[in-house]
Structures are given as structure tokens and as C-alpha cells.
Design an enzyme around this catalytic site. Structure first.
Site, short mmCIF file in Angstrom:
data_model
loop_
_atom_site.label_atom_id
_atom_site.label_comp_id
_atom_site.label_asym_id
_atom_site.label_seq_id
_atom_site.Cartn_x
_atom_site.Cartn_y
_atom_site.Cartn_z
N LYS A 146 0.84 -1.20 0.00
CA LYS A 146 0.00 0.00 0.00
C LYS A 146 0.88 1.26 0.00
O LYS A 146 0.63 2.20 -0.75
CB LYS A 146 -0.94 -0.03 1.22
CG LYS A 146 -2.02 -1.11 1.07
CD LYS A 146 -2.78 -1.40 2.36
CE LYS A 146 -3.69 -2.62 2.17
NZ LYS A 146 -4.41 -3.01 3.39
N GLN A 191 -4.41 -1.76 9.62
CA GLN A 191 -4.26 -3.09 9.02
C GLN A 191 -4.82 -4.15 9.98
O GLN A 191 -4.45 -4.21 11.15
CB GLN A 191 -2.78 -3.38 8.72
CG GLN A 191 -2.54 -4.65 7.95
CD GLN A 191 -3.18 -4.65 6.56
OE1 GLN A 191 -3.07 -3.68 5.81
NE2 GLN A 191 -3.86 -5.73 6.22
N ASP A 197 -10.95 2.47 3.92
CA ASP A 197 -11.16 1.02 3.84
C ASP A 197 -12.66 0.69 3.72
O ASP A 197 -13.02 -0.44 3.41
CB ASP A 197 -10.59 0.32 5.08
CG ASP A 197 -9.27 -0.38 4.80
OD1 ASP A 197 -9.00 -0.67 3.60
OD2 ASP A 197 -8.51 -0.64 5.75
#
Ligand code: NAD
Length: 292
Positions: free
Chosen positions: A52, A96, A119
Site C-alpha cells: 500500500k 491493518q 477502507d
């Protein structure tokens, strides 16, 4: 059989975002900024976060990586998120997953400001998605939709079977495939670990999305001729022939299923790459919406 190639589509998406970002900067706007928090040093999570950050660099985004010890108390992570929520330069925040056991994922997800929820996991984003309102779509389902669109896969009126009902993949992709849009307008069946006769249900599917995390679960006898198969699974399986000591396996028995399909995604090189491209798209959109 046509491969739905995540390398090609994710690159196309990232190139488009890069182009849009350079126009943004040329217009004197701020650089999109993604902040990622990694708690601990799980091998897979390290790899995802590194990809990412690398994508941010490729596109020209600013990125910040905050590393926290796996033994921290929940309050430390809460404080880190509150700081990022308050930081006007940060456009998108991602934490994460998975998180260590002492930390509530639900609490943490709910804490991220919905305007920075790139997200797409916050209940506000999920609720808007269900109602078809503009919002951040969860990255993996969003990436799958971009892939179907890129290859002009026909979805209207098709029977889609989704295996898995998690909040990050199975449930949201079932909602997106069912929406009155393209890609969409599918009749969707969502299967899970308590679904009886899964094979019979899969055999009725025009489109199968396998998102359960069981390597090679979907076998050729479960798939009808010309089906579209999307493999979301990513599992590390021990493999002494690899330098890393493991191979990445999807949920589909690719070698035997692929010859029956009209379209299929490979693993690796499929949905995983699209997830990152979708995250980059969400970050761009977050930046534009926040800095009008
Ligand atoms: P999860 O464990 O949260 O959910 C798995 C789902 O599969 C559950 O709803 C469960 O009911 C269902 N399931 C389990 N065994 C089953 C069975 N035998 N029959 C039918 N249903 C069954 O997992 P998740 O977070 O949704 O992830 C699923 C897979 O996708 C994992 O391999 C994960 O690593 C992968 N993943 C990939 C990406 C990507 O970018 N490609 C992103 C997220 C997750």
C-alpha cells in the site's frame, strides 16, 4: 476462457488515479495523504502494508506508516487514531487487520472518522453502501467491481453465488452485485459455513465469488460450464520449493476450474492487486471531498 488479470486492471486504475492526482496538484490542491497503522509484525500484514505504501509512492501520494508494538493497550491505538482524525493533512486512515486479541476491531473501526474511512469498514460507510448512496466502498469488493467492469463481464440477471459473509468481503460484494447498477443487477445467494448443499447451489451459479479462506475449496465439480469465477482467497501454504517457504493459494482449484470458466481471476495476480488499487481510488476521493 479469459483471465481477469489483476495486474492489468490495477495498473490501469493506478495510472488513472496518478493522472488525476497530477491534475489536482497542478490546480494548486494538496497532495493526497494516506496514513496506515500496523500493530505488530505479522508477515502477511507487513506485506500488505508495504504494498500500500509502495502504491502511494508510485501515484505521488504522501503516506505515513505508524508502527505499534503488538502488546500495546487498546488506548494507545485509540490515541493514534484520534490524532490522525484531527490531523487536517491526513485524508485517509487505514488500520491493518487483524489486530491483536486485546484490541477490539469493532471499536477501532468505529473510531475512524467516516470522512477518512478509505477502507470502507465504518458502519456509516456500510450503511450508505446498502442504501446505494455515495460512500467509500470496501476496497476488495470495490476492486472486484472494477475488474468486472473493465472486462465488460455481463452481470444483469445473472445468478451470483457468494461463498463467505464477512463484513469486509462476502457481505459487501453480495450487496454490490445486487444493486441496480452495472456491474450489478444479479440475483445473489450468500453461502456460509452453515449452508447445506453448497455444491448444488454453486452449480446453479453464473458467477461465483469464493471468499472463505480455504485453499482449493471450489472444485471443478461445483462449477457449471462458462461460469465467471472470482477467487478472493489468500492463504499462505507451506511450500519448501519457494524461497519464502510458502506459496499463496486461493479458494479455487484453479487448474481444474479454469478450463470450465468464461472468466476467472488467478491467485496471485487477481483480486489482491485490485484491493490496493481500490484503496488508492478511495484515498483520492477522500482528499478531493475533504479539500474542495
Ligand atoms: P472470514 O474468516 O472473516 O470469513 C470467512 C467466511 O467464509 C465466513 O463467513 C464463513 O461462514 C465462510 N466459510 C468458512 N468455511 C466455509 C465453508 N466450508 N463453506 C462455506 N462457507 C464457509 O474471512 P474474510 O476476511 O472474508 O477472508 C476470506 C478470504 O479472503 C481469506 O483467504 C482472506 O485472506 C482473503 N482476503 C483477500 C483479500 C484480497 O485482497 N484478495 C482481502 C480480504 C480477504
Amino acid at each position: 476462457m479469459q483471465i481477469l488479470d489483476g495486474k492489468i486492471v490495477s495498473q490501469a486504475v493506478k495510472d488513472a488515479v496518478k493522472e488525476k492526482t497530477s491534475l489536482l496538484l497542478a490546480a494548486g490542491k494538496k497532495t493526497p495523504h494516506l496514513a496506515a497503522i500496523l500493530v505488530g509484525s505479522d508477515g502477511a500484514s507487513e506485506t500488505y502494508v508495504a504494498s500500500k505504501v509502495k502504491s502511494c509512492e508510485e501515484i505521488g501520494y504522501k503516506s505515513t506508516l505508524i508502527r505499534l508494538d503488538p502488546n500495546i493497550e487498546e488506548s494507545v491505538l485509540i490515541e493514534a487514531i484520534e490524532k490522525l482524525n484531527a490531523d487536517v493533512d491526513v485524508d485517509g486512515i487505514l488500520v491493518q487487520l487483524p489486530l491483536p486479541k486485546q484490541i477490539s476491531e469493532e471499536k477501532i473501526i468505529n473510531l475512524i472518522h467516516p470522512d477518512k474511512d478509505v477502507d470502507g469498514f465504518h458502519p456509516m460507510s456500510a450503511g450508505k453502501m446498502v442504501q446505494g448512496l455515495p460512500t467509500f466502498l470496501p476496497a476488495t469488493p470495490y476492486g472486484i467491481m472494477m475488474m468486472l467492469e473493465h472486462y465488460k463481464v455481463e452481470t444483469k440477471g445473472k445468478h451470483a453465488v457468494v461463498i463467505g459473509r464477512s463484513n469486509i468481503v462476502g457481505r459487501p460484494i453480495s450487496i454490490l452485485l445486487n444493486r441496480n447498477t452495472y456491474p450489478g443487477n444479479c440475483t445473489v445467494t450468500v453461502c456460509h459455513s452453515h449452508t447445506p448443499n453448497l455444491k448444488d447451489i454453486c452449480l446453479q451459479a453464473d458467477i461465483i465469488v469464493a471468499a472463505l479462506g480455504r485453499p482449493g475449496f471450489l472444485t471443478a465439480d461445483m462449477v457449471k460450464e462458462n461460469a465467471v469465477v472470482v477467487d478472493v482467497g489468500i492463504t499462505r501454504v507451506a511450500d519448501a520449493s519457494k524461497k519464502s517457504g510458502f506459496a499463496i493459494k486461493g479458494d479455487v482449484d484453479y487448474a481444474n476450474v479454469a478450463p470450465k470458466c468464461s472468466f476467472i481471476t488467478p491467485v496471485p495476480g487477481g483480486v489482491g492487486l485490485m484491493t490496493i488499487a481500490a484503496l488508492m481510488m478511495n484515498t483520492y476521493n477522500a482528499c478531493v471531498a475533504k479539500n474542495k
